[in-house]
Scaffold this active site. Sequence first.
Site: not given
Length: 437
Positions: A394, A126, A229, A81
Amino acid sequence: MEMSNEALLARIKALEIENSHLRQKVAQESDVPTPIHPDESGLSLQEYLRYGRQMIVPQFGSLPSQLKLKNSSILVVGAGGLGCPALLYLSAAGIGHIGIIDHDTVEISNLHRQVLHTSDNVGMFKCESAKKYISKLNPHVKVTTYPTRLTTSNAFDIISQYDLVLDCTDAPAIRYLINDVSVLCGKTIVSGSGLKTDGQLSILNFDNIGPCYRCFYPQPPSADSVTSCSDGGVIGPAIGLVGITMALETIKLLTGFYTRDNFKPFLSIYSGYPQQQIRVFKMRNRQPTCAVCGSAPQITREAIESDEIDYVAFCGKASPPTLDANLRINVNQYSNDDTNSILIDVRPNEQFQITSLPNSINIPWDPTMKKLEDVDDYLPAGFDKKNHPVYVVCRYGNDSQLATKKLAETMGFGNVKDIIGGLNKWSDEIDPTFPKY
């Protein structure tokens, strides 16, 4: 000889006219323009056209600054990011050589913020995906990729090859490694971070006189306090703006805008909500007691490469919750349960609104349930907490263990169980149509 802005602008306009037919021909023959040999200035005709709009900006520094960029090399650690927008603008600006190190591969969940990657590149490293984009954007830039982790054994060999380092990572252990190796190699670091709607930026070890990361943070944060993130979420433009700011600071460093006389240590804090703002705070200078850049440093290249310094141990690992086996069941057992049970979903409310299992009750663990003495107000009237079956879920099965433990040990629930693996495991093994996010 340095040209005035007026002369440079006139030359650029003339080149646009004289070379329009050449650009059309190149565009027809290839998606990637063929570089034209540079003239005596060091730039090709295409580079004058490409970079002209930034060379005529007074603060930039005209042709000499463009040549400095062309002759510079930078290493970007992390093509996520932060790294993607930084790489986009730095390659477009004409950095001569860019190294990209990232061992991770492109996932669909990256694409809302990691703007160099596309749907077609899912599964690709990436760093290779970023190189593919940059090569189409600017063929004048050399890109070297390292599809591996930065480690104590390779960090010196890689970092020493570049003029400047951009730390676009999100883990404390790798930040300390980047800092220590860069300081020992005499490299300035542009360091950024971002989470949710906020971010921050700093320049570290400026010209080997500025403070480093350890000067600011001699001790790492608690491992349990570090949020990623994937857990905390992130708004793409917020972290993207920090990455773009890192690119601008890099340009200022490489073109000589900052000097030993005018540079002052700083920390820029960006907030996206409620009103966007960037606040700049003055930071302390290099600290004599710093373990790597101080007057009596304890951290050396030998200590790092021999693994005498354990960065993971130094930063610690988040303590996983532990729960007795008799208080846990798997998703298959829960799916076969035919009792009139109650399901408590302890994810944050914004996640509960994305998707949830039928008839579940949302009581967020943090900050709600962990601070409550009881949860009676959330449950049906007359609820028998000692006997009625209760299940807790959760996202991944971590907070649900903490909640189950509290319900059983301090709130008097006698028949409560955690669902192992949470909703992510439910999607994997029970209902593949249940959304993952």
